[in-house]
Design an enzyme around this catalytic site. Structure first.
Site, PDB file in Angstrom:
ATOM      1  N   LYS A  28       1.109  -1.227   0.066  1.00 59.18           N
ATOM      2  CA  LYS A  28       0.190  -0.058   0.045  1.00 59.18           C
ATOM      3  C   LYS A  28       1.030   1.176   0.244  1.00 59.18           C
ATOM      4  O   LYS A  28       0.232   2.302  -0.654  1.00 59.18           O
ATOM      5  CB  LYS A  28      -1.117   0.260   1.186  1.00 59.18           C
ATOM      6  CG  LYS A  28      -0.919  -0.081   2.570  1.00 59.18           C
ATOM      7  CD  LYS A  28      -1.806   0.013   3.455  1.00 59.18           C
ATOM      8  CE  LYS A  28      -0.495  -0.182   5.108  1.00 59.18           C
ATOM      9  NZ  LYS A  28       0.150   0.958   5.337  1.00 59.18           N
ATOM     10  N   THR A  29       2.056   1.284   0.586  1.00 55.43           N
ATOM     11  CA  THR A  29       2.770   2.865   0.925  1.00 55.43           C
ATOM     12  C   THR A  29       3.506   2.722  -0.829  1.00 55.43           C
ATOM     13  O   THR A  29       3.429   3.884  -1.188  1.00 55.43           O
ATOM     14  CB  THR A  29       3.879   1.897   1.706  1.00 55.43           C
ATOM     15  OG1 THR A  29       3.464   1.917   3.241  1.00 55.43           O
ATOM     16  CG2 THR A  29       4.506   3.806   1.961  1.00 55.43           C
ATOM     17  N   GLU A 215      -4.223   4.159   6.401  1.00 55.50           N
ATOM     18  CA  GLU A 215      -4.809   3.410   7.401  1.00 55.50           C
ATOM     19  C   GLU A 215      -5.879   3.580   8.045  1.00 55.50           C
ATOM     20  O   GLU A 215      -6.242   4.266   9.207  1.00 55.50           O
ATOM     21  CB  GLU A 215      -4.029   3.316   8.859  1.00 55.50           C
ATOM     22  CG  GLU A 215      -2.093   3.010   9.190  1.00 55.50           C
ATOM     23  CD  GLU A 215      -1.650   1.477   8.681  1.00 55.50           C
ATOM     24  OE1 GLU A 215      -3.303   1.234   8.589  1.00 55.50           O
ATOM     25  OE2 GLU A 215      -0.579   0.600   8.758  1.00 55.50           O
ATOM     26  N   GLN A 245      -7.719  -5.553   9.624  1.00 58.03           N
ATOM     27  CA  GLN A 245      -6.108  -4.816  10.661  1.00 58.03           C
ATOM     28  C   GLN A 245      -6.662  -3.277  11.455  1.00 58.03           C
ATOM     29  O   GLN A 245      -6.648  -3.422  11.497  1.00 58.03           O
ATOM     30  CB  GLN A 245      -4.771  -4.455   9.845  1.00 58.03           C
ATOM     31  CG  GLN A 245      -4.184  -5.680   9.253  1.00 58.03           C
ATOM     32  CD  GLN A 245      -3.364  -5.112   7.839  1.00 58.03           C
ATOM     33  OE1 GLN A 245      -2.304  -4.726   9.172  1.00 58.03           O
ATOM     34  NE2 GLN A 245      -3.452  -5.017   7.460  1.00 58.03           N
TER      35      GLN A 245
END
Length: 672
Positions: A28-29, A215, A245
């Site tokens: 994702k980063t 996030e 998560q």
């Protein structure tokens, strides 16, 4: 490494609202950093109109580093990559006149807040630690839900909530009087400002024309509103998150914010990242099967093209001491056979109290280890002392800082003297420091105490003046010598060695301050006030973040492990009552505990070990816990239950004991 199809879609979709549902280890980063580069290089958007926000300084730092590798310094100029709280602080500083705060406000950390609440509620709560923690938590939740003290009072439906709401009102009044903000204010204040002022909202929507949020499942109500107000009707944003998560509901996080997005932005484009680049196939399959027991609004199934890997091992032990011994023995033999480094291993547990026995076992075996979430650099007494002096130099109205340092080192300004200064300050509605200059003080204090107060306050004025008009670095360095702080450390520390270590910490703080005041290639020089604010915020954000990368076994809670990865992971204490935690079982919130187990499993890259104990001491009693339900929910073909601990019934144990005795008899007969 090329982008996979999902990552490619997420990077190139820029015309509307976008939700990237990114599974654990799915890159994702990379998506966020590549998208920033795409917006600047291919869409012609200036970097100064782009903001990327996340939750920790560490994540923001990593993102900034990755972006700078893709974009040149010139292209990246003006780009905002920060935490939610740092962006909130930036808005407050830029809009300070609109908000009516004086420049140079103070930031209160958790300890400052607790201390102030303790002082304000001495009569009501009588310094009861549990009640103070509850009050602090209530105030945090009210702020996260954007509720003012007046609204909290109106909604209070029990004697305790009415009492807490009244304390909230008193607390806010004092913060305002001290020109101070707490951590939650850094989101609450800018959110309410953006909501209530069309002019401010338009200004920031023009400044931030594309917003990226990492996030996203960890956002609370105020952060969700903050995002909505920043993106406005144009809705040019990308949020990246994973509902599996979401493990911070106790901190106000609302995973349903992922679902709310679809309702608030009907044109929302959903893109799933399902390829995992971290874990071997067997670990990933186990994680998928476990989390499938939770309800899902958005279905996703992670897959890996890495090798399948070894079975997951479940190690049964007698008690917690035996559990720690077994983990350490496994680690030593595994490291010897595989020629690995200590830093490749992590021991993950549900609660901090579980770490003690593992620390002991590692120490006995001389294995280097690091506990995440230990004593933060900024929470050390010597650092809080020096920061107290600096806070008072830049903001003379900071009563908290005044109370901390006015008698450190001792200068005959004791509790009785402070009470008299405090009474005068309250009568005049001024700060404690300002009260030291009131002519009336001479009527209430006399002799040595009056002389001490006057000498101290005069010295502070002179030092602050020198720091402002003269050489700031010299003034700040001279401060420690002038107060004889090193002698004070030698007088009050347990040993000369301890005093030396504490002085080293002070020197390290000075090194940081010097760097920030002077600036470097990447950062502009800061004023002393900006430096103090930045360091206070850094402390609050980085309580559990250490930058040291030594070769040592990592010990941490499952919560602290989120976002990290390790080749070899031990998940310990896999028992009912520990994971899932008894409180969550009682509150019927096992889904979040399952997400926590999922986070733990997906930290492992190559091998995963679980441990459980037959007996465990709890509150002075010995209990016999059941294996965690989560172990039974894993695919049994991929597990090795060591020594058949899982399915051994009482009759099987008796049968085994009989057979053991008969084998011994046979051996004895043979030897006769």
């Amino acid at each position: 490494m090329k982008l996979n199809p999902g990552q490619h879609d997420a990077v190139h979709y820029v015309t509307g609202p976008c939700l990237v549902l990114a599974g654990a280890g799915s890159g994702k980063t990379r998506v966020i950093t590549n998208k920033i580069a795409h917006l600047v290089q291919n869409c012609g958007m200036p970097a100064r109109n782009i903001a990327a926000v996340t939750f920790t300084n560490k994540a923001a730092r990593e993102m900034r580093e990755r972006v700078s590798q893709t974009l040149g310094r010139k292209e990246a100029r003006g780009l905002i990559v920060s935490t939610f709280h740092t962006l909130g602080l930036e808005i407050i500083k830029k809009e300070i006149k609109t908000l009516g705060f004086k420049p140079g406000f103070t930031l209160y950390d958790d300890q400052d807040t607790k201390k102030l609440l303790d002082e304000l509620t001495e009569t009501e709560l009588k310094s009861d630690k549990d009640l103070l923690s509850m009050l602090q938590s209530h105030i945090g939740n009210w702020k996260n839900d954007l509720l003012s003290p007046e609204q909290a009072i109106a909604q209070a439906d029990s004697a305790q909530s009415r009492q807490f709401a009244a304390c909230y009102e008193k607390y806010q009044r004092h913060l305002r009087a001290y020109n101070a903000l707490d951590f939650d204010d850094l989101i609450l204040i800018p959110t309410l400002l953006l909501r209530d002022s069309e002019e401010v909202r338009a200004r920031w929507q023009h400044r931030i024309q594309y917003l990226l949020v990492d996030e996203y499942q960890d956002t609370n109500t105020s952060q969700y509103e903050f995002v909505k107000l920043l993106v406005g009707e144009r809705a040019h944003f990308t949020v990246v998150g994973d509902d599996d998560q979401s493990i911070y509901s106790w901190r106000g996080a609302k995973p349903q914010n992922l679902v709310l997005l679809g309702k608030d932005f009907p044109a929302l484009k959903l893109i799933k990242l399902e390829q995992n680049y971290r874990s071997y196939g067997r670990i990933l399959k186990s994680a998928n099967i476990l989390i499938a027991n939770n309800p899902h609004v958005y279905e996703k199934a992670l897959f890996s093209e890495l090798e399948y890997g070894l079975p997951l091992r479940i190690i049964g032990t007698k008690d917690e001491e035996h559990e720690a011994e077994r983990v350490v023995a496994e680690l030593i033999s595994h490291r010897f056979i595989n020629k690995t480094q200590y830093g490749e291993y992590a021991i993950l547990y549900r609660g901090n109290h579980q770490s003690r026995v593992f620390e002991k076992a590692l120490m006995v075996n001389r294995i280097p280890y690091k506990i995440s979430g230990g004593t933060s650099f900024f929470s050390r007494a010597e650092i809080k002392d020096i920061m107290g002096y600096l806070r008072l130099l830049v903001n003379a109205d900071d009563d908290n800082a005044f109370l901390r340092i006015c008698n450190v080192p001792r200068r005959e300004i004791g509790a009785a003297t402070l009470e008299k200064i405090g009474t005068l300050a309250n009568e005049k509605h001024i700060s404690l420091f300002a009260a030291c200059f009131e002519p009336e003080l001479a009527e209430r204090l006399s002799g040595r105490s009056l002389t001490a107060v006057q000498a101290f306050s005069r010295w502070l004025v002179e030092t602050a003046d020198q720091a402002k008009r003269g050489d700031t670095i010299d003034a700040v360095r001279g401060l420690v010598k002038q107060i004889n702080y090193e002698n004070w450390l030698y007088e009050t520390s347990a040993s000369a060695k301890a005093a030396e270590m504490r002085m080293k910490n002070v020197s390290e703080l000075y090194r940081w301050i010097g760097n920030m005041l002077e600036g470097d290639d990447l950062n502009e020089p800061l004023s002393l006030a900006e430096t103090v604010t930045k360091l206070t915020l850094r402390d609050m954000m980085e309580r559990n973040e250490e930058e040291e990368e030594a070769d040592q076994v990592q010990l941490m809670t499952l919560h602290a492990s989120k976002g990290l990865e390790f080749p070899y992971v031990f998940m310990v204490g896999m028992e009912e009552g520990l994971l899932p935690h008894q409180t969550s079982i009682d509150e019927e919130n096992v889904d979040e505990e399952r997400r926590l187990a999922y986070v733990g499993i997906t930290r492992a890259q190559k091998e995963l070990f679980f441990t459980l104990a037959k007996e465990r001491r709890q509150y002075g009693e010995t209990i016999r816990p059941e294996p965690s339900r989560f172990l039974h929910e894993l695919p049994q073909d991929d597990l090795i239950w060591e020594l058949g601990k899982k399915i051994e019934t009482k009759s099987q144990r008796q049968e085994k004991a009989k057979s053991h005795i008969s084998n011994l008899r046979a051996m004895l007969n043979r030897s006769e």
